[in-house]
Design a protein around this motif. Structure first.
Motif, PDB file in Angstrom:
ATOM      1  N   LEU A 198     -32.540 -39.317 -43.087  1.00  0.00           N
ATOM      2  CA  LEU A 198     -31.636 -38.617 -42.170  1.00  0.00           C
ATOM      3  C   LEU A 198     -30.206 -38.693 -42.699  1.00  0.00           C
ATOM      4  CD1 LEU A 198     -32.913 -40.074 -38.763  1.00  0.00           C
ATOM      5  CD2 LEU A 198     -33.097 -37.673 -39.476  1.00  0.00           C
ATOM      6  N   VAL A 199     -29.421 -37.660 -42.335  1.00  0.00           N
ATOM      7  CA  VAL A 199     -27.987 -37.653 -42.647  1.00  0.00           C
ATOM      8  C   VAL A 199     -27.238 -37.464 -41.336  1.00  0.00           C
ATOM      9  CG1 VAL A 199     -26.135 -36.354 -43.785  1.00  0.00           C
ATOM     10  CG2 VAL A 199     -28.271 -36.806 -45.014  1.00  0.00           C
ATOM     11  N   ALA A 200     -26.178 -38.246 -41.141  1.00  0.00           N
ATOM     12  CA  ALA A 200     -25.377 -38.137 -39.911  1.00  0.00           C
ATOM     13  C   ALA A 200     -23.899 -38.018 -40.255  1.00  0.00           C
ATOM     14  CB  ALA A 200     -25.604 -39.371 -39.038  1.00  0.00           C
ATOM     15  N   THR A 201     -23.159 -37.356 -39.384  1.00  0.00           N
ATOM     16  CA  THR A 201     -21.704 -37.320 -39.494  1.00  0.00           C
ATOM     17  C   THR A 201     -21.144 -37.832 -38.167  1.00  0.00           C
ATOM     18  OG1 THR A 201     -21.828 -34.992 -38.849  1.00  0.00           O
ATOM     19  CG2 THR A 201     -21.483 -35.448 -41.183  1.00  0.00           C
ATOM     20  N   ILE A 202     -19.879 -38.211 -38.198  1.00  0.00           N
ATOM     21  CA  ILE A 202     -19.266 -38.825 -37.028  1.00  0.00           C
ATOM     22  C   ILE A 202     -18.472 -37.774 -36.256  1.00  0.00           C
ATOM     23  CG2 ILE A 202     -17.662 -40.623 -36.267  1.00  0.00           C
ATOM     24  CD1 ILE A 202     -18.336 -42.145 -38.831  1.00  0.00           C
ATOM     25  N   PRO A 203     -18.769 -37.605 -34.964  1.00  0.00           N
ATOM     26  CA  PRO A 203     -17.998 -36.615 -34.199  1.00  0.00           C
ATOM     27  C   PRO A 203     -16.563 -37.091 -33.998  1.00  0.00           C
ATOM     28  CG  PRO A 203     -19.460 -37.829 -32.744  1.00  0.00           C
ATOM     29  CD  PRO A 203     -19.749 -38.314 -34.139  1.00  0.00           C
ATOM     30  N   SER A 204     -15.667 -36.143 -33.771  1.00  0.00           N
ATOM     31  CA  SER A 204     -14.273 -36.504 -33.504  1.00  0.00           C
ATOM     32  C   SER A 204     -14.209 -37.378 -32.276  1.00  0.00           C
ATOM     33  CB  SER A 204     -13.457 -35.254 -33.226  1.00  0.00           C
ATOM     34  OG  SER A 204     -13.257 -34.563 -34.404  1.00  0.00           O
ATOM     35  N   ASN A 205     -13.560 -38.496 -32.410  1.00  0.00           N
ATOM     36  CA  ASN A 205     -13.364 -39.361 -31.251  1.00  0.00           C
ATOM     37  C   ASN A 205     -11.906 -39.741 -31.332  1.00  0.00           C
ATOM     38  OD1 ASN A 205     -13.254 -41.431 -29.365  1.00  0.00           O
ATOM     39  ND2 ASN A 205     -15.379 -41.980 -29.722  1.00  0.00           N
ATOM     40  N   ASN A 206     -11.102 -38.851 -30.831  1.00  0.00           N
ATOM     41  CA  ASN A 206      -9.700 -38.873 -31.181  1.00  0.00           C
ATOM     42  C   ASN A 206      -8.916 -38.297 -30.013  1.00  0.00           C
ATOM     43  OD1 ASN A 206      -7.236 -37.829 -32.190  1.00  0.00           O
ATOM     44  ND2 ASN A 206      -8.085 -37.687 -34.244  1.00  0.00           N
ATOM     45  N   LEU A 207      -7.849 -38.961 -29.659  1.00  0.00           N
ATOM     46  CA  LEU A 207      -7.074 -38.524 -28.490  1.00  0.00           C
ATOM     47  C   LEU A 207      -6.450 -37.156 -28.685  1.00  0.00           C
ATOM     48  CD1 LEU A 207      -5.258 -41.869 -27.659  1.00  0.00           C
ATOM     49  CD2 LEU A 207      -7.014 -40.749 -26.294  1.00  0.00           C
ATOM     50  N   ASP A 208      -6.215 -36.778 -29.938  1.00  0.00           N
ATOM     51  CA  ASP A 208      -5.488 -35.536 -30.197  1.00  0.00           C
ATOM     52  C   ASP A 208      -6.373 -34.298 -30.208  1.00  0.00           C
ATOM     53  OD1 ASP A 208      -3.310 -37.167 -30.581  1.00  0.00           O
ATOM     54  OD2 ASP A 208      -3.746 -37.400 -32.715  1.00  0.00           O
ATOM     55  N   THR A 209      -7.677 -34.487 -30.288  1.00  0.00           N
ATOM     56  CA  THR A 209      -8.533 -33.307 -30.372  1.00  0.00           C
ATOM     57  C   THR A 209      -9.516 -33.293 -29.202  1.00  0.00           C
ATOM     58  OG1 THR A 209      -9.946 -34.590 -31.835  1.00  0.00           O
ATOM     59  CG2 THR A 209      -8.501 -33.001 -32.879  1.00  0.00           C
ATOM     60  N   PRO A 210      -9.883 -32.115 -28.742  1.00  0.00           N
ATOM     61  CA  PRO A 210     -10.847 -32.057 -27.649  1.00  0.00           C
ATOM     62  C   PRO A 210     -12.165 -32.702 -28.070  1.00  0.00           C
ATOM     63  CG  PRO A 210     -10.119 -29.848 -28.311  1.00  0.00           C
ATOM     64  CD  PRO A 210      -9.497 -30.814 -29.257  1.00  0.00           C
ATOM     65  N   ALA A 211     -12.872 -33.234 -27.101  1.00  0.00           N
ATOM     66  CA  ALA A 211     -14.106 -33.977 -27.390  1.00  0.00           C
ATOM     67  C   ALA A 211     -15.102 -33.162 -28.196  1.00  0.00           C
ATOM     68  CB  ALA A 211     -14.729 -34.441 -26.088  1.00  0.00           C
ATOM     69  N   LYS A 212     -15.141 -31.864 -27.958  1.00  0.00           N
ATOM     70  CA  LYS A 212     -16.157 -31.051 -28.627  1.00  0.00           C
ATOM     71  C   LYS A 212     -15.662 -30.464 -29.949  1.00  0.00           C
ATOM     72  CE  LYS A 212     -19.495 -30.573 -25.203  1.00  0.00           C
ATOM     73  NZ  LYS A 212     -19.194 -30.230 -23.832  1.00  0.00           N
ATOM     74  N   ALA A 213     -14.501 -30.912 -30.401  1.00  0.00           N
ATOM     75  CA  ALA A 213     -13.946 -30.354 -31.640  1.00  0.00           C
ATOM     76  C   ALA A 213     -14.987 -30.424 -32.753  1.00  0.00           C
ATOM     77  CB  ALA A 213     -12.703 -31.117 -32.040  1.00  0.00           C
ATOM     78  N   PHE A 214     -15.048 -29.379 -33.507  1.00  0.00           N
ATOM     79  CA  PHE A 214     -16.013 -29.277 -34.585  1.00  0.00           C
ATOM     80  C   PHE A 214     -15.504 -30.125 -35.737  1.00  0.00           C
ATOM     81  CE2 PHE A 214     -19.703 -27.201 -35.894  1.00  0.00           C
ATOM     82  CZ  PHE A 214     -19.594 -26.859 -37.228  1.00  0.00           C
ATOM     83  N   HIS A 215     -16.235 -31.144 -36.078  1.00  0.00           N
ATOM     84  CA  HIS A 215     -15.773 -32.033 -37.133  1.00  0.00           C
ATOM     85  C   HIS A 215     -15.997 -31.403 -38.501  1.00  0.00           C
ATOM     86  CE1 HIS A 215     -15.373 -35.601 -39.636  1.00  0.00           C
ATOM     87  NE2 HIS A 215     -14.701 -36.115 -38.637  1.00  0.00           N
ATOM     88  N   ILE A 216     -14.979 -31.497 -39.335  1.00  0.00           N
ATOM     89  CA  ILE A 216     -15.030 -30.865 -40.657  1.00  0.00           C
ATOM     90  C   ILE A 216     -16.244 -31.333 -41.472  1.00  0.00           C
ATOM     91  CG2 ILE A 216     -13.441 -32.603 -41.650  1.00  0.00           C
ATOM     92  CD1 ILE A 216     -13.508 -28.954 -42.780  1.00  0.00           C
ATOM     93  N   MET A 217     -16.667 -32.585 -41.296  1.00  0.00           N
ATOM     94  CA  MET A 217     -17.757 -33.082 -42.136  1.00  0.00           C
ATOM     95  C   MET A 217     -19.097 -32.427 -41.810  1.00  0.00           C
ATOM     96  SD  MET A 217     -16.105 -34.681 -44.316  1.00  0.00           S
ATOM     97  CE  MET A 217     -17.389 -35.352 -45.363  1.00  0.00           C
TER      98      MET A 217
END
Ligand SMILES: [Zn+2]
Ligand SMILES: [Zn+2]
Length: 274
Positions: free
Chosen positions: A125-144
């Protein structure tokens, strides 16, 4: 992305990368950098101060972080990763997402065996980390996500394994502390015996990576190996190692032919990509 394209693309941008040292005294066995300090024995700690902090109080943590490059905050690579700038090479500006995809593609093609060796077998399996950041909305599409999607060998294995648990953990992570509940894995995903490659852009303290790894291990993953584009280092740090690590990284040529796992100091004999 086709390997030849990735190789040609990254050749244009080789000066943006700095080689990552293999583990040795003063070079963290987890993240291959510092800051480190002198322990009770008079020698350096086996893990750096960041990794010591971010691997505490978790269900589990990744023992292997493989950065493609080192970086400081005043480099073009940092601008691309953090300030979201398009990289500027001899052929002009190129799209940031193209650059990141070419970088991961070329590196993975050359060093998949190094990463798999750490995981104890091929990745399932391959996983990426979702944005967990005060500056971006929770559902922001993570570049990775976009990056991994374009690297055939990784796209096949990618699943949306990690979900942001609650925005309440954003300040914890921003404070460079890890938390075992910061990310969660959907109940429907059984990770029993999975060997997971976790891919992220910039490793600063490991708070995000280690929180994510903890969630994956708690969900059953047998091994989590982390591939990051860059590990941030502070050469102005007062610790006895950071400045030396960065100085050496600036003196040695970077090549996609070796990584911090397979580096046997053979750069001089194998200068194909210089
Ligand atoms: Zn470390
Ligand atoms: Zn390697």
């Amino acid at each position: 992305m086709i390997m030849g394209d990735a190789e040609a693309f990254t050749r244009e941008f080789l000066p943006l990368f700095r080689p990552v040292p293999p583990t040795r005294p003063g070079v963290c066995r987890i993240c291959h950098s510092g800051p480190n300090n002198v322990g009770d024995t008079g020698g350096p700690w086996a893990t750096c101060a960041s990794c010591k902090r971010t691997t505490k109080n978790l269900y589990g943590h990744t023992q292997y972080v493989v950065p493609i490059s080192l970086t400081t905050t005043n480099t073009q690579l940092y601008d691309v990763l953090v300030r979201k700038r398009d990289p500027n090479g001899p052929g002009g500006r190129r799209k940031r997402a193209d650059f990141l995809a070419a970088t991961v593609s070329h590196f993975y093609h050359q060093h998949a065996h190094c990463l798999q060796g750490l995981a104890g077998g091929p990745f399932t399996l391959v996983a990426t980390i979702p944005s967990n950041n005060l500056d971006t909305p929770a559902k922001a599409f993570h570049i990775m996500w976009q990056v991994v999607e374009r690297v055939g060998a990784l796209a096949r294995l990618w699943r949306p394994l990690l979900l942001e648990a609650d925005t309440m953990f954003a300040p914890v992570l921003a404070d460079r502390r890890a938390h075992r509940d910061a990310f969660r894995v959907p109940r429907s995903d059984r990770l029993d015996n999975a060997r997971v490659l976790l891919v992220d852009d910039l490793f600063v303290s490991g708070a995000h990576v280690q929180s994510a790894a903890s969630a994956l291990i708690e969900a059953g993953a047998a091994a989590v190996v982390t591939l990051v584009i860059a590990r941030l280092i502070n050469p102005a740090s007062k610790d006895p190692y950071s400045a030396g690590i960065w100085k050496q990284a600036c003196e040695q040529p970077f090549s996609f032919d070796c990584c911090c796992i397979c580096d046997r100091h053979d750069r001089a004999q194998n200068p194909r990509n210089l």
